[in-house]
Design a protein around this motif. Structure first.
Motif, mmCIF file in Angstrom:
data_model
loop_
_atom_site.group_PDB
_atom_site.id
_atom_site.type_symbol
_atom_site.label_atom_id
_atom_site.label_comp_id
_atom_site.label_asym_id
_atom_site.label_seq_id
_atom_site.Cartn_x
_atom_site.Cartn_y
_atom_site.Cartn_z
ATOM 1 N N UNK A 1 31.596 22.789 53.226
ATOM 2 C CA UNK A 1 32.033 23.731 54.266
ATOM 3 C C UNK A 1 30.848 24.346 54.996
ATOM 4 N N UNK A 2 29.796 24.691 54.269
ATOM 5 C CA UNK A 2 28.620 25.266 54.944
ATOM 6 C C UNK A 2 27.906 24.219 55.781
ATOM 7 N N UNK A 3 27.859 22.975 55.335
ATOM 8 C CA UNK A 3 27.245 21.909 56.121
ATOM 9 C C UNK A 3 28.021 21.625 57.398
ATOM 10 N N UNK A 4 29.341 21.596 57.299
ATOM 11 C CA UNK A 4 30.160 21.335 58.486
ATOM 12 C C UNK A 4 30.048 22.465 59.495
ATOM 13 N N UNK A 5 30.055 23.690 59.026
ATOM 14 C CA UNK A 5 29.949 24.807 59.964
ATOM 15 C C UNK A 5 28.556 24.902 60.572
ATOM 16 N N UNK A 6 27.511 24.591 59.804
ATOM 17 C CA UNK A 6 26.163 24.640 60.383
ATOM 18 C C UNK A 6 25.964 23.515 61.393
ATOM 19 N N UNK A 7 26.555 22.335 61.166
ATOM 20 C CA UNK A 7 26.457 21.265 62.161
ATOM 21 C C UNK A 7 27.219 21.621 63.427
ATOM 22 N N UNK A 8 28.347 22.295 63.300
ATOM 23 C CA UNK A 8 29.095 22.718 64.483
ATOM 24 C C UNK A 8 28.292 23.716 65.306
ATOM 25 N N UNK A 9 27.646 24.665 64.657
ATOM 26 C CA UNK A 9 26.811 25.636 65.375
ATOM 27 C C UNK A 9 25.614 24.941 66.005
ATOM 28 N N UNK A 10 25.007 24.008 65.304
ATOM 29 C CA UNK A 10 23.880 23.249 65.851
ATOM 30 C C UNK A 10 24.305 22.454 67.089
ATOM 31 N N UNK A 11 25.462 21.811 67.029
ATOM 32 C CA UNK A 11 25.943 21.026 68.164
ATOM 33 C C UNK A 11 26.223 21.905 69.369
ATOM 34 N N UNK A 12 26.783 23.078 69.146
ATOM 35 C CA UNK A 12 27.064 23.974 70.255
ATOM 36 C C UNK A 12 25.790 24.488 70.918
ATOM 37 N N UNK A 13 24.730 24.659 70.144
ATOM 38 C CA UNK A 13 23.493 25.217 70.699
ATOM 39 C C UNK A 13 22.542 24.171 71.251
ATOM 40 N N UNK B 1 23.096 20.417 71.609
ATOM 41 C CA UNK B 1 23.570 19.184 72.234
ATOM 42 C C UNK B 1 23.981 19.457 73.673
ATOM 43 N N UNK B 2 23.580 18.561 74.576
ATOM 44 C CA UNK B 2 23.909 18.758 75.981
ATOM 45 C C UNK B 2 25.306 18.264 76.324
ATOM 46 N N UNK B 3 25.903 17.436 75.492
ATOM 47 C CA UNK B 3 27.235 16.933 75.798
ATOM 48 C C UNK B 3 28.345 17.820 75.252
ATOM 49 N N UNK B 4 28.004 18.900 74.557
ATOM 50 C CA UNK B 4 28.986 19.842 74.057
ATOM 51 C C UNK B 4 28.877 21.107 74.888
ATOM 52 N N UNK B 5 29.949 21.454 75.608
ATOM 53 C CA UNK B 5 29.925 22.645 76.449
ATOM 54 C C UNK B 5 31.103 23.537 76.104
ATOM 55 N N UNK B 6 30.911 24.816 76.291
ATOM 56 C CA UNK B 6 31.975 25.786 76.065
ATOM 57 C C UNK B 6 32.395 26.401 77.393
ATOM 58 N N UNK B 7 31.422 26.793 78.203
ATOM 59 C CA UNK B 7 31.670 27.495 79.451
ATOM 60 C C UNK B 7 31.468 26.546 80.624
ATOM 61 N N UNK B 8 32.555 26.081 81.210
ATOM 62 C CA UNK B 8 32.450 25.149 82.330
ATOM 63 C C UNK B 8 32.237 25.882 83.650
ATOM 64 N N UNK B 9 32.427 27.201 83.690
ATOM 65 C CA UNK B 9 32.301 27.945 84.943
ATOM 66 C C UNK B 9 30.840 28.131 85.340
ATOM 67 N N UNK B 10 29.973 28.364 84.381
ATOM 68 C CA UNK B 10 28.556 28.546 84.702
ATOM 69 C C UNK B 10 27.875 27.232 85.029
ATOM 70 N N UNK B 11 28.243 26.160 84.331
ATOM 71 C CA UNK B 11 27.617 24.859 84.537
ATOM 72 C C UNK B 11 28.719 23.798 84.564
ATOM 73 N N UNK B 12 29.347 23.568 85.722
ATOM 74 C CA UNK B 12 30.482 22.647 85.760
ATOM 75 C C UNK B 12 30.094 21.179 85.601
ATOM 76 N N UNK B 13 28.848 20.828 85.867
ATOM 77 C CA UNK B 13 28.403 19.439 85.738
ATOM 78 C C UNK B 13 27.149 19.382 84.851
ATOM 79 N N UNK B 14 27.306 19.521 83.532
ATOM 80 C CA UNK B 14 26.129 19.554 82.659
ATOM 81 C C UNK B 14 25.436 18.212 82.531
ATOM 82 N N UNK B 15 26.115 17.130 82.873
ATOM 83 C CA UNK B 15 25.506 15.810 82.745
ATOM 84 C C UNK B 15 24.403 15.599 83.783
#
Length: 84
Positions: free
Chosen positions: A24-36, A38-52
């Motif tokens: 569980x700690x490994x999965x949650x730490x990988x999720x946080x790492x991916x959000x911070x 990785x460029x292909x994982x986005x949360x806010x599309x309004x600030x950067x609508x075309x991250x690619x």
């Protein structure tokens, strides 16, 4: 009852609890790492609508890259220049 009391009564559950905690700690730490990072994982599309558009094509994004060469496609480059 407390989890620790249950583990003390049934000692055969200790390895299972340890494995589940590590997983569980490994999965949650990988999720946080991916959000911070990785460029292909986005949360806010309004600030950067075309991250690619910000992705550097010379930096590999895969876990394993075998004999991959990046070359720009001329037609896409012409369309990109025309739309800007």
């Amino acid at each position: 009852m407390s989890i620790f009391r249950i583990l003390m009564k049934k000692k055969e559950l200790i390895p299972l609890a340890l494995i589940m905690t590590v997983a569980a700690s490994g999965a949650s730490s990988f999720a946080v790492y991916s959000l911070n990072k990785k460029s292909d994982v986005i949360i806010d599309r309004k600030r950067n609508p075309e991250p690619w558009e910000n992705v550097d094509p010379t930096v590999p994004r895969k876990l394993i890259t075998i004999n991959q060469q990046w070359k720009p496609i001329e037609e896409l480059q012409k369309v990109r220049r025309a739309t800007r």
